[in-house]
Design an enzyme around this catalytic site. Sequence first.
Site, PDB file in Angstrom:
ATOM      1  N   CYS A  27      33.361  35.300  27.181  1.00  0.00           N
ATOM      2  CA  CYS A  27      34.665  35.844  27.555  1.00  0.00           C
ATOM      3  C   CYS A  27      35.766  35.240  26.686  1.00  0.00           C
ATOM      4  O   CYS A  27      36.704  35.937  26.286  1.00  0.00           O
ATOM      5  CB  CYS A  27      34.946  35.593  29.029  1.00  0.00           C
ATOM      6  SG  CYS A  27      34.843  33.851  29.529  1.00  0.00           S
TER       7      CYS A  27
ATOM      8  N   ASN B  58      38.619  36.533  32.781  1.00  0.00           N
ATOM      9  CA  ASN B  58      37.331  36.142  32.229  1.00  0.00           C
ATOM     10  C   ASN B  58      36.149  36.819  32.913  1.00  0.00           C
ATOM     11  O   ASN B  58      35.031  36.771  32.402  1.00  0.00           O
ATOM     12  CB  ASN B  58      37.162  34.616  32.278  1.00  0.00           C
ATOM     13  CG  ASN B  58      37.563  34.014  33.605  1.00  0.00           C
ATOM     14  OD1 ASN B  58      38.750  33.799  33.865  1.00  0.00           O
ATOM     15  ND2 ASN B  58      36.588  33.736  34.449  1.00  0.00           N
TER      16      ASN B  58
END
Length: 340
Positions: free
Chosen positions: A152, A315
């Site tokens: 991420c 994320n």
Amino acid sequence: MKVKVAINGFGRIGRMVFRKAMLDDQIQVVAINASYSAETLAHLIKYDTIHGRYDKEVVAGEDSLIVNGKKVLLLNSRDPKQLPWREYDIDIVVEATGKFNAKDKAMGHIEAGAKKVILTAPGKNEDVTIVMGVNEDQFDAERHVIISNASCTTNCLAPVVKVLDEEFGIESGLMTTVHAYTNDQKNIDNPHKDLRRARACGESIIPTTTGAAKALSLVLPHLKGKLHGLALRVPVPNVSLVDLVVDLKTDVTAEEVNEAFKRAAKTSMYGVLDYSDEPLVSTDYNTNPHSAVIDGLTTMVMEDRKVKVLAWYDNEWGYSCRVVDLIRHVAARMKHPSAV
């Protein structure tokens, strides 16, 4: 024609990929391989502390989930080689357990009959690492079988770096990801190989490592060795921030830097990178689908060439959106994805 997908592992990312994929009329989620009962999985899909209640009907069936009337098969095997991917003509497996990120282990899905595997993490000896908006043109359907969607943080960092490098040139830089806590940390003090991650995640700011800057060289190889960084894990459950400081090759102003990001957000990186000049905080970016959102109010320039940029990212959800984008990208380039 839909691409047939199976999800291996149903943790935070597996469930968010499922939610996003079920919104896509080009994707059929055929099966989920997970270690829990249908009732447990149905409950965790329907109710999520971070992303809210799922807006579709979810019913636990016998070895299946029924989502808005569509049946999704549930499996329970710890060995990818034993999964029935050939029987169900699976095109792409989303490998989300975190346990099979090495190519030799991920190949178990291919031996079981899947055509491609997308890793929801950095890989080891993977065929290619793709960050959407940055290097998706590097995917070769003939040669690449095990495909990493990177992390991420790399998905946030790489688009930001690409814009700065293409517009102004990067000499070198340092990044810090101010990162929400994750399942790799401890809720209360308990043993961990990283002694800082052994400490209670909700009580401290925890310095630790990140491979994001190093992994950047996999998608922007000409910048290998020019960027380094670390992570600060902070007591929030979701939404993180990349703090990037770079030395550029040309003189710039903060306004010129922000204009470059605004242009990219509307053109080459539309849907991947966004720009904001509102005074927002991390919770405002929860369930934001972009890989990176530039915080234009905090862009700084010193001595004409040293630039500081902040970029927000969800994320969980933002990353999962890129996994689904990558599924579509890979499927579009496969010769014979399964007809549904």
